[in-house]
Design an enzyme around this catalytic site. Structure first.
Site, PDB file in Angstrom:
ATOM      1  N   LYS A  28       0.836  -1.208   0.000  1.00 35.00           N
ATOM      2  CA  LYS A  28       0.000   0.000   0.000  1.00 35.00           C
ATOM      3  C   LYS A  28       0.866   1.250   0.000  1.00 35.00           C
ATOM      4  O   LYS A  28       0.649   2.172  -0.798  1.00 35.00           O
ATOM      5  CB  LYS A  28      -0.929   0.004   1.209  1.00 35.00           C
ATOM      6  CG  LYS A  28      -1.823   1.240   1.293  1.00 35.00           C
ATOM      7  CD  LYS A  28      -2.641   1.253   2.567  1.00 35.00           C
ATOM      8  CE  LYS A  28      -1.766   1.535   3.777  1.00 35.00           C
ATOM      9  NZ  LYS A  28      -2.550   1.671   5.023  1.00 35.00           N
ATOM     10  N   ASP A  49      -6.194   1.360   0.747  1.00 31.38           N
ATOM     11  CA  ASP A  49      -6.335   1.721   2.160  1.00 31.38           C
ATOM     12  C   ASP A  49      -7.725   1.323   2.637  1.00 31.38           C
ATOM     13  O   ASP A  49      -8.502   0.695   1.909  1.00 31.38           O
ATOM     14  CB  ASP A  49      -6.046   3.208   2.372  1.00 31.38           C
ATOM     15  CG  ASP A  49      -7.157   4.108   1.842  1.00 31.38           C
ATOM     16  OD1 ASP A  49      -8.074   3.611   1.133  1.00 31.38           O
ATOM     17  OD2 ASP A  49      -7.124   5.309   2.138  1.00 31.38           O
TER      18      ASP A  49
END
Length: 204
Positions: free
Chosen positions: A129, A147
């Site tokens: 991420k 996220d």
């Protein structure tokens, strides 16, 4: 589900003006400037598991200090600025300085998957991420930044994997990539639209 119809009001509305401006900003990032790249990398270290707005505030306050302040100095500044993870993140930043000189090469690699893997392997505190977030912010739109907001949206329409292992991240990202492909948009740009839809804002 027809995602072209689903996203049409968003693509044709005010969001498109805001997001197109942000995308152009990312594209103009000076990817030859290793110091600027490292400052952006530190923003992404600080944004993990906290708010992008808080991380941006820290980036604006500390700036080039990410490059030379000691771990203790960074800790004191982050604590004074009321950043949540002031104990651990300074170590991540200091220990990641070894990669500064390599950043212009990494972000310009033709093989973007390999570039992301290098970041995950060499930047303390980076998972897929965070590496995807960094690359998007310096003009590489090949990846989704999965996220909590994006995963929450994705889980409404697909069965997603919950933990953040490499295998599960790439599985969830493959779903997102198919959606992006179906609407003719790069994953890192569609990500901004969905983030805007979920939060009402775009930070970076």
């Amino acid at each position: 589900m027809d995602f072209n119809q689903y996203f049409l009001p968003l693509f044709q509305g005010e969001a498109s003006l805001i997001i197109n401006k942000k995308v152009e900003e990312f594209k103009l990032f000076d990817r030859k400037n290793k110091d600027a790249l490292f400052e952006e990398l530190c923003f992404c270290i600080l944004a993990a598991n906290t708010s992008a707005r808080m991380a941006l505030d820290m980036q604006n306050r500390i700036g080039k200090g990410f490059l030379y302040l000691s771990e203790n100095e960074l800790r004191e500044k982050l604590k004074a600025f009321k950043y949540r993870f002031y104990n651990v993140r300074p170590r991540y930043i200091v220990e990641s300085r070894d990669i500064v000189d390599e950043l212009p090469y990494i972000v310009s690699m033709d093989n973007k998957e390999e570039a992301r893997d290098l970041l995950v392997e060499n930047v303390y505190g980076f998972g897929y991420k965070e590496a995807s977030h960094f690359l998007r912010n310096v003009g590489v739109f090949d990846f989704a930044i999965l996220d909590k907001h994006i995963l929450e949206w994705l889980s409404r329409y697909f069965q997603v994997k919950k933990n953040t292992s490499r295998k599960n991240y790439l599985y969830n990202e493959s779903i997102f990539r198919e959606i992006a492909k179906s609407v003719g948009m790069e994953p890192g740009v569609l990500d901004l639209y969905i983030w805007y839809m979920e939060t009402g804002t775009v930070i970076k």
